[in-house]
Scaffold this motif. Structure first.
Motif, PDB file in Angstrom:
ATOM      1  N   ARG A  39      33.404  51.859 -34.975  1.00 50.90           N
ATOM      2  CA  ARG A  39      32.066  51.845 -34.820  1.00 50.90           C
ATOM      3  C   ARG A  39      31.589  51.932 -33.256  1.00 50.90           C
ATOM      4  O   ARG A  39      30.971  52.644 -32.751  1.00 50.90           O
ATOM      5  CB  ARG A  39      31.369  50.775 -35.560  1.00 50.90           C
ATOM      6  N   ILE A  44      38.629  57.339 -42.614  1.00 56.67           N
ATOM      7  CA  ILE A  44      38.102  56.914 -43.788  1.00 56.67           C
ATOM      8  C   ILE A  44      38.951  57.417 -44.859  1.00 56.67           C
ATOM      9  O   ILE A  44      39.404  57.042 -45.836  1.00 56.67           O
ATOM     10  CB  ILE A  44      36.690  57.460 -43.780  1.00 56.67           C
ATOM     11  N   HIS A  56      41.887  58.034 -44.797  1.00 51.26           N
ATOM     12  CA  HIS A  56      43.510  57.751 -44.712  1.00 51.26           C
ATOM     13  C   HIS A  56      44.332  58.808 -44.569  1.00 51.26           C
ATOM     14  O   HIS A  56      45.522  58.968 -45.587  1.00 51.26           O
ATOM     15  CB  HIS A  56      43.814  56.766 -45.859  1.00 51.26           C
ATOM     16  N   GLN A  63      41.536  50.694 -29.722  1.00 54.34           N
ATOM     17  CA  GLN A  63      41.702  51.310 -30.926  1.00 54.34           C
ATOM     18  C   GLN A  63      43.054  51.280 -31.365  1.00 54.34           C
ATOM     19  O   GLN A  63      43.609  51.168 -32.425  1.00 54.34           O
ATOM     20  CB  GLN A  63      40.824  52.462 -31.265  1.00 54.34           C
ATOM     21  N   ALA A 118      42.809  45.350 -40.098  1.00 56.02           N
ATOM     22  CA  ALA A 118      41.853  46.153 -40.498  1.00 56.02           C
ATOM     23  C   ALA A 118      40.531  46.130 -40.246  1.00 56.02           C
ATOM     24  O   ALA A 118      39.761  47.267 -39.707  1.00 56.02           O
ATOM     25  CB  ALA A 118      42.159  46.253 -41.955  1.00 56.02           C
ATOM     26  N   THR A 119      39.886  44.766 -40.064  1.00 57.15           N
ATOM     27  CA  THR A 119      38.625  44.466 -39.554  1.00 57.15           C
ATOM     28  C   THR A 119      38.330  44.963 -38.226  1.00 57.15           C
ATOM     29  O   THR A 119      37.296  45.586 -37.598  1.00 57.15           O
ATOM     30  CB  THR A 119      38.283  43.154 -39.787  1.00 57.15           C
ATOM     31  N   HIS A 168      39.905  47.214 -36.487  1.00 57.61           N
ATOM     32  CA  HIS A 168      39.912  48.602 -36.130  1.00 57.61           C
ATOM     33  C   HIS A 168      38.755  49.143 -36.814  1.00 57.61           C
ATOM     34  O   HIS A 168      38.195  50.282 -36.244  1.00 57.61           O
ATOM     35  CB  HIS A 168      41.317  49.167 -37.086  1.00 57.61           C
ATOM     36  N   ASP A 169      38.311  48.695 -37.936  1.00 53.99           N
ATOM     37  CA  ASP A 169      36.915  49.206 -38.589  1.00 53.99           C
ATOM     38  C   ASP A 169      35.812  49.244 -37.543  1.00 53.99           C
ATOM     39  O   ASP A 169      35.127  49.934 -37.413  1.00 53.99           O
ATOM     40  CB  ASP A 169      36.839  48.618 -39.775  1.00 53.99           C
TER      41      ASP A 169
END
Length: 122
Positions: free
Chosen positions: A52, A97, A99, A30, A44-45, A47-48
C-alpha cells in the motif's frame, strides 16, 4: 524573473527526485518484507502494508512529475515515466493479490531496477 522560474523549476525537480527516492526505498523494503514472508509470521503483514505504501509512493511520483512539468515548465517525459510506473505498480498489486509469484517477483525486480535508474538520472 528568470531566477524565479529557475527556483521553481529546481524546487519541482527536487520534489520529483524526493518522490523517486521514496518510491525506490519502498520497493527495496518490499523486497526485504518478501524475504520475511519466507521466515516470519509477520512477513505477510509487512508485505501487505508495504504494498500500500509503495502504491502511494508511485502515485506521489506521478504528482511530482506533473508538478515539475506543468507549473515548473519542465519536460513531459517524467510524467510519462511516472504514469508507466504507476501502471506497472497496478499490475504488480493485481498479480500479488492473485498469488502469481512467477510474474510478481520478476516484475518487482524490474520495478526496483527502473526506479533506481530513474533516481540515478535525476
Amino acid at each position: 524573473m528568470a531566477t524565479q522560474a529557475t527556483a521553481r523549476t529546481e524546487r519541482g525537480f527536487s520534489f520529483l527526485r524526493t518522490a523517486i527516492a521514496l518510491q525506490t526505498l519502498t520497493l527495496f523494503l518490499q523486497a526485504v518484507s518478501a524475504g520475511l514472508l519466507l521466515t516470519s509470521s509477520s512477513g505477510a503483514t509487512l508485505h501487505d502494508v508495504g504494498a500500500r505504501v509503495m502504491y502511494g509512493a508511485s502515485m506521489l511520483y506521478v504528482l511530482a512529475a506533473v508538478l515539475a512539468w506543468k507549473p515548473g515548465g519542465g519536460s513531459l517525459r517524467p510524467v510519462w515515466h511516472a504514469s508507466g510506473f504507476l501502471a506497472l505498480a497496478s499490475v504488480q498489486v493485481v498479480v500479488g493479490i492473485a498469488h502469481v509469484p512467477a510474474v510478481h517477483v520478476p516484475l518487482g525486480v524490474l520495478m526496483f531496477g527502473l526506479s533506481a535508474l530513474a533516481l540515478a538520472r535525476r
